[in-house]
Design a protein around this motif. Sequence first.
Motif, short mmCIF file in Angstrom:
data_model
loop_
_atom_site.label_atom_id
_atom_site.label_comp_id
_atom_site.label_asym_id
_atom_site.label_seq_id
_atom_site.Cartn_x
_atom_site.Cartn_y
_atom_site.Cartn_z
N SER A 154 22.82 -40.93 61.22
CA SER A 154 21.88 -41.45 60.23
C SER A 154 21.03 -42.56 60.86
CB SER A 154 22.64 -42.01 59.02
OG SER A 154 21.76 -42.50 58.03
N LEU A 155 19.79 -42.63 60.45
CA LEU A 155 18.87 -43.67 60.90
C LEU A 155 18.17 -44.27 59.69
CD1 LEU A 155 17.15 -41.87 63.93
CD2 LEU A 155 18.71 -43.82 64.10
N SER A 156 17.87 -45.55 59.78
CA SER A 156 17.05 -46.16 58.73
C SER A 156 15.59 -45.79 58.97
CB SER A 156 17.21 -47.68 58.75
OG SER A 156 16.64 -48.22 59.92
N LYS A 157 14.81 -45.85 57.92
CA LYS A 157 13.37 -45.61 58.06
C LYS A 157 12.76 -46.58 59.04
CE LYS A 157 11.07 -43.29 54.22
NZ LYS A 157 10.16 -43.45 53.06
N ASP A 158 13.22 -47.83 58.98
CA ASP A 158 12.67 -48.86 59.85
C ASP A 158 12.98 -48.57 61.31
OD1 ASP A 158 11.34 -51.51 60.12
OD2 ASP A 158 13.29 -52.10 60.94
N SER A 159 14.19 -48.05 61.60
CA SER A 159 14.54 -47.71 62.98
C SER A 159 13.68 -46.57 63.50
CB SER A 159 16.02 -47.35 63.09
OG SER A 159 16.84 -48.49 63.00
N VAL A 160 13.44 -45.57 62.65
CA VAL A 160 12.58 -44.45 63.06
C VAL A 160 11.19 -44.97 63.41
CG1 VAL A 160 11.50 -42.29 62.33
CG2 VAL A 160 13.88 -42.76 61.72
N LYS A 161 10.66 -45.83 62.56
CA LYS A 161 9.35 -46.41 62.82
C LYS A 161 9.33 -47.13 64.16
CE LYS A 161 6.16 -50.02 61.24
NZ LYS A 161 5.76 -50.93 60.14
N LYS A 162 10.33 -47.97 64.42
CA LYS A 162 10.36 -48.78 65.63
C LYS A 162 10.57 -47.93 66.89
CE LYS A 162 11.67 -53.12 63.45
NZ LYS A 162 12.73 -54.13 63.23
N ILE A 163 11.28 -46.81 66.75
CA ILE A 163 11.45 -45.90 67.88
C ILE A 163 10.09 -45.32 68.28
CG2 ILE A 163 12.32 -43.62 68.55
CD1 ILE A 163 14.88 -44.33 66.95
N PHE A 164 9.31 -44.92 67.29
CA PHE A 164 8.06 -44.24 67.59
C PHE A 164 6.90 -45.20 67.88
CE2 PHE A 164 10.45 -40.64 66.22
CZ PHE A 164 9.92 -39.60 66.96
N THR A 165 7.05 -46.47 67.54
CA THR A 165 6.06 -47.46 67.97
C THR A 165 6.43 -48.06 69.32
OG1 THR A 165 7.18 -49.22 66.73
CG2 THR A 165 5.34 -48.08 65.63
N GLY A 166 7.64 -47.79 69.79
CA GLY A 166 8.08 -48.32 71.07
C GLY A 166 8.80 -49.65 70.99
N ASP A 167 9.08 -50.13 69.77
CA ASP A 167 9.78 -51.40 69.61
C ASP A 167 11.29 -51.26 69.87
OD1 ASP A 167 7.47 -52.82 68.93
OD2 ASP A 167 7.60 -52.17 66.85
N ILE A 168 11.83 -50.06 69.65
CA ILE A 168 13.23 -49.76 70.01
C ILE A 168 13.19 -48.69 71.09
CG2 ILE A 168 15.39 -48.72 69.25
CD1 ILE A 168 14.98 -49.96 66.53
N THR A 169 13.84 -48.97 72.21
CA THR A 169 13.76 -48.03 73.35
C THR A 169 15.12 -47.52 73.83
OG1 THR A 169 13.76 -49.91 74.90
CG2 THR A 169 11.61 -49.07 74.17
N THR A 170 16.23 -48.09 73.33
CA THR A 170 17.57 -47.62 73.72
C THR A 170 18.40 -47.33 72.48
OG1 THR A 170 18.44 -49.87 73.89
CG2 THR A 170 17.55 -48.88 75.91
N TRP A 171 19.31 -46.40 72.60
CA TRP A 171 20.10 -45.96 71.45
C TRP A 171 21.00 -47.05 70.90
CZ3 TRP A 171 18.60 -42.02 68.85
CH2 TRP A 171 17.94 -40.95 69.49
N GLU A 172 21.42 -47.99 71.72
CA GLU A 172 22.33 -49.02 71.26
C GLU A 172 21.69 -49.93 70.22
OE1 GLU A 172 23.39 -51.78 74.38
OE2 GLU A 172 21.41 -51.63 75.28
N LYS A 173 20.37 -49.92 70.13
CA LYS A 173 19.65 -50.83 69.21
C LYS A 173 19.31 -50.18 67.87
CE LYS A 173 17.62 -53.55 72.95
NZ LYS A 173 16.37 -54.02 73.60
N VAL A 174 19.58 -48.89 67.72
CA VAL A 174 19.17 -48.22 66.47
C VAL A 174 20.14 -48.52 65.36
CG1 VAL A 174 18.02 -46.36 67.70
CG2 VAL A 174 20.39 -46.06 66.99
N LYS A 175 19.63 -48.41 64.12
CA LYS A 175 20.45 -48.62 62.93
C LYS A 175 20.28 -47.45 61.99
CE LYS A 175 19.96 -53.66 63.09
NZ LYS A 175 19.51 -54.85 62.36
#
Length: 276
Positions: A255-276
């Motif tokens: 499961s991912l939060s909407k905010d994590s999906v957004k940050k993955i695709f904007t490049g703000d989250i780049t590693t799996w350990e940081k996702v929520k």
Amino acid sequence: MFKKYLVALFVLFGLNSYLLAENIYPISREMGSGTRGAFVDIFDVKEQVGKKKIDATSKKAEVTNSTGVMITTVANSKNAIGYISLGSLNDSVKAVKIDGVAPSVENINNKTYTVFRPFNLAISSDNELVNDFLGYTSSNQAKSIIQKAGYIALYDNEFSSKKPSGKIIVAGSSSITPLMEKLKESYKSLNPKATIEIQQSDSTTGINSAIEKIADIAMVSREFKDSELKNGLKTQVLALDGLAVIVNKANPIDSLSKDSVKKIFTGDITTWEKVK
């Protein structure tokens, strides 16, 4: 030594150790894709530039030009994440929950899964064959095909074909194309006099073809832009479709939060350990 200890703990508890450090590999659709447009709107993958909000998809995201290529790419890369039409989902990839809710027709209907978009049609021609085919697409016969394909039908009208002859060109979204192919074959069983040519591209190309009178019907898998509606095209919603965020089947993320999906695709989250 400490990192090795952490890796051992992750493996012990059934989590894949690559989540500790490996980079996320985001996959996006091409500009002009209705699926990309809907995804960017729903997850607010945008940035403010002057008075406008524009697509802020990371330049590091790989770009694919069709649903099929998206699925294959994610299926073949353990760190990949992408997005597709819910109706196109197969068991070669895994769809993650969004904010704890699984993508499904049932959850769209009960309004717990909010990641969905319309499958729109833009019509440039007004003739007997076009109107007969459009009448079929909103009929009870079409409803069963739409639902069986994994989409949400909005209409249940009675329909009897007048069997007009001629040719229709339908152009646009690669997400809508598989469903349109099924509807085409079913309609032709009712009206063998009809010839329907389907040209797969993307939503923007499809609607431009309708505006230029190259296509009779455009398939648009996103909301219409105001500039497009000024061209005198008629519009009709074919169905509703969920968007599924997909990862490789080996990925333990569920499961991912909407905010994590957004940050993955904007490049703000780049590693799996940081996702929520």
